[in-house]
Design a protein around this motif. Structure first.
Motif, PDB file in Angstrom:
ATOM      1  N   PRO A 153       0.844  -1.202   0.000  1.00  0.00           N
ATOM      2  CA  PRO A 153       0.000   0.000   0.000  1.00  0.00           C
ATOM      3  C   PRO A 153       0.880   1.254   0.000  1.00  0.00           C
ATOM      4  N   GLY A 154       0.476   2.235  -0.795  1.00  0.00           N
ATOM      5  CA  GLY A 154       1.246   3.456  -0.876  1.00  0.00           C
ATOM      6  C   GLY A 154       2.163   3.477  -2.086  1.00  0.00           C
ATOM      7  N   LEU A 155       2.257   2.315  -2.763  1.00  0.00           N
ATOM      8  CA  LEU A 155       3.078   2.247  -3.970  1.00  0.00           C
ATOM      9  C   LEU A 155       2.571   3.270  -4.982  1.00  0.00           C
ATOM     10  N   ASN A 156       3.504   3.914  -5.673  1.00  0.00           N
ATOM     11  CA  ASN A 156       3.128   4.935  -6.638  1.00  0.00           C
ATOM     12  C   ASN A 156       3.224   4.413  -8.068  1.00  0.00           C
ATOM     13  N   VAL A 157       2.261   4.817  -8.899  1.00  0.00           N
ATOM     14  CA  VAL A 157       2.242   4.298 -10.264  1.00  0.00           C
ATOM     15  C   VAL A 157       3.492   4.729 -11.048  1.00  0.00           C
ATOM     16  N   ALA A 158       4.033   5.892 -10.719  1.00  0.00           N
ATOM     17  CA  ALA A 158       5.257   6.340 -11.401  1.00  0.00           C
ATOM     18  C   ALA A 158       6.395   5.355 -11.135  1.00  0.00           C
ATOM     19  N   THR A 159       6.412   4.824  -9.928  1.00  0.00           N
ATOM     20  CA  THR A 159       7.429   3.838  -9.573  1.00  0.00           C
ATOM     21  C   THR A 159       7.251   2.568 -10.398  1.00  0.00           C
ATOM     22  N   VAL A 160       5.998   2.196 -10.636  1.00  0.00           N
ATOM     23  CA  VAL A 160       5.737   0.997 -11.434  1.00  0.00           C
ATOM     24  C   VAL A 160       6.239   1.208 -12.866  1.00  0.00           C
ATOM     25  N   TYR A 161       5.959   2.376 -13.438  1.00  0.00           N
ATOM     26  CA  TYR A 161       6.465   2.696 -14.773  1.00  0.00           C
ATOM     27  C   TYR A 161       7.987   2.589 -14.807  1.00  0.00           C
ATOM     28  N   ARG A 162       8.629   3.223 -13.846  1.00  0.00           N
ATOM     29  CA  ARG A 162      10.092   3.229 -13.832  1.00  0.00           C
ATOM     30  C   ARG A 162      10.654   1.827 -13.661  1.00  0.00           C
ATOM     31  N   THR A 163      10.022   1.065 -12.776  1.00  0.00           N
ATOM     32  CA  THR A 163      10.532  -0.268 -12.472  1.00  0.00           C
ATOM     33  C   THR A 163      10.360  -1.220 -13.653  1.00  0.00           C
ATOM     34  N   LEU A 164       9.230  -1.165 -14.304  1.00  0.00           N
ATOM     35  CA  LEU A 164       9.021  -2.049 -15.457  1.00  0.00           C
ATOM     36  C   LEU A 164      10.002  -1.719 -16.566  1.00  0.00           C
ATOM     37  N   ASP A 165      10.268  -0.437 -16.724  1.00  0.00           N
ATOM     38  CA  ASP A 165      11.244  -0.034 -17.731  1.00  0.00           C
ATOM     39  C   ASP A 165      12.630  -0.560 -17.375  1.00  0.00           C
ATOM     40  N   MET A 166      12.974  -0.448 -16.103  1.00  0.00           N
ATOM     41  CA  MET A 166      14.266  -0.934 -15.640  1.00  0.00           C
ATOM     42  C   MET A 166      14.361  -2.462 -15.810  1.00  0.00           C
ATOM     43  N   LEU A 167      13.296  -3.159 -15.475  1.00  0.00           N
ATOM     44  CA  LEU A 167      13.280  -4.625 -15.602  1.00  0.00           C
ATOM     45  C   LEU A 167      13.410  -5.056 -17.054  1.00  0.00           C
ATOM     46  N   HIS A 168      12.859  -4.260 -17.930  1.00  0.00           N
ATOM     47  CA  HIS A 168      13.009  -4.565 -19.366  1.00  0.00           C
ATOM     48  C   HIS A 168      14.461  -4.379 -19.779  1.00  0.00           C
ATOM     49  N   ARG A 169      15.062  -3.268 -19.337  1.00  0.00           N
ATOM     50  CA  ARG A 169      16.465  -3.035 -19.673  1.00  0.00           C
ATOM     51  C   ARG A 169      17.349  -4.123 -19.100  1.00  0.00           C
ATOM     52  N   ALA A 170      16.949  -4.635 -17.952  1.00  0.00           N
ATOM     53  CA  ALA A 170      17.715  -5.705 -17.320  1.00  0.00           C
ATOM     54  C   ALA A 170      17.455  -7.056 -17.975  1.00  0.00           C
ATOM     55  N   GLY A 171      16.521  -7.084 -18.898  1.00  0.00           N
ATOM     56  CA  GLY A 171      16.244  -8.321 -19.608  1.00  0.00           C
ATOM     57  C   GLY A 171      15.384  -9.302 -18.830  1.00  0.00           C
ATOM     58  N   MET A 172      14.661  -8.824 -17.841  1.00  0.00           N
ATOM     59  CA  MET A 172      13.848  -9.730 -17.028  1.00  0.00           C
ATOM     60  C   MET A 172      12.357  -9.665 -17.357  1.00  0.00           C
ATOM     61  N   VAL A 173      12.011  -8.658 -18.160  1.00  0.00           N
ATOM     62  CA  VAL A 173      10.602  -8.457 -18.485  1.00  0.00           C
ATOM     63  C   VAL A 173      10.505  -8.121 -19.966  1.00  0.00           C
ATOM     64  N   GLU A 174       9.445  -8.631 -20.598  1.00  0.00           N
ATOM     65  CA  GLU A 174       9.247  -8.332 -22.003  1.00  0.00           C
ATOM     66  C   GLU A 174       8.178  -7.255 -22.164  1.00  0.00           C
ATOM     67  N   ILE A 175       8.353  -6.427 -23.167  1.00  0.00           N
ATOM     68  CA  ILE A 175       7.337  -5.416 -23.481  1.00  0.00           C
ATOM     69  C   ILE A 175       6.657  -5.834 -24.772  1.00  0.00           C
ATOM     70  N   LEU A 176       5.358  -5.810 -24.740  1.00  0.00           N
ATOM     71  CA  LEU A 176       4.591  -6.160 -25.925  1.00  0.00           C
ATOM     72  C   LEU A 176       3.726  -4.969 -26.304  1.00  0.00           C
TER      73      LEU A 176
END
Lengths: 150, 150
Positions: free
Chosen positions: A50-73
């Motif tokens: 609780p309290g997680l911010n959506v901006a953080t989710v955007y940043r984190t997913l982008d970082m995870l993609h750069r790290a090769g752990m998440v795919e973007i479709l």
DNA sequence: CTTGTAGGTGCAAATGATTGCAAGTAGGAT
DNA sequence: ATCCTACTTGCAATCATTTGCACCTACAAG
């Protein structure tokens, strides 16, 4: 060691900090099968943190993609979806640029392609998850008739 | 017949209405070589058609993509660019998901891939313009060291 | 040529996504 | 254990993109 811990360690080993937010988002994506929008991931992750911010989710997913752990479709409608990269289940998507229909196919012919790109261009293809744009069977016959959705 | 008129006719033949706005946007994209953002296309097109609305540009580029006349290129930064589909110069992009570096390559091995997708899945690949995600030579060696950009 | 209408456009509001900045903190060094 | 700092986060502002709606118009029919 739990799934979440394993993924967090993998991220740490890639040289990234592992914050509580990142751990939760990574675990959330891992447990949501298939491809999901940022909002879906955010809604789910916020239940755990609780309290997680959506901006953080955007940043984190982008970082995870750069790290090769998440795919973007991305589809034609530009709805960006994310999914955990699963080395055990490589798959490819065919997306019709007219109707957005999505077909999933098993990888074929790509090992040769990947080898060639590596040798000739030094490029390491993400060939466990690729997306191709084109026309599906249905829309293709419509295109021949000049009857695509205006 | 001028370039613009030819493209407008091609669009009409595909079953789409050709409004002044569409004609101008199509011609603008055709004359801008390479890939450009919506804002760039809009700024240029507005010079020819004062009063043009950016929402119309978004809608028209989407329609032109569905009609198969324009390609959409998305990088990791999700900067969506457009370019006229040029059947005379097929080319592919390799986009590094870490640093966003873009390599352009001539098509190789894709005819076989396209044939297979056609036979097995009835899918007509847009194989004159494809984009692949992966790691470039530079970032790849960094990845091996666990040194990707955090 | 005129007429009618299905589809398109401009506008402003809404929504999705990004960014600047101050405050917080993961993790390395001691 | 404590301390320090480079990096992260939450927030709100900003920007990019989409959408609802009233009005406009491309084009087919006559």
């Amino acid at each position: 060691m739990s799934c979440g811990a394993r993924l967090a360690n993998e991220l740490r080993q890639k040289g990234y900090r592992v914050t509580p937010q990142r751990a939760v988002i990574l675990e959330t994506v891992a447990h949501m099968h298939g491809h999901h929008s940022v909002q879906e991931v955010f809604t789910k992750a916020e239940q755990s943190l609780p309290g997680l911010n959506v901006a953080t989710v955007y940043r984190t997913l982008d970082m995870l993609h750069r790290a090769g752990m998440v795919e973007i479709l991305s589809t034609t409608a530009n709805i960006t979806c994310f999914s955990l990269r699963d080395p055990e289940h490589p798959h490819y998507h065919l997306i019709c640029r007219n109707c957005d229909a999505m077909q999933e196919i098993e990888p074929v012919l790509f090992n040769e392609l990947a080898d060639t790109l590596k040798k000739k261009h030094g490029f390491s293809l993400d060939h466990r998850h690729l997306t191709f744009s084109g026309l599906c069977k249905h829309c293709q016959s419509d295109a021949a008739k000049g009857n695509l959705t205006p």
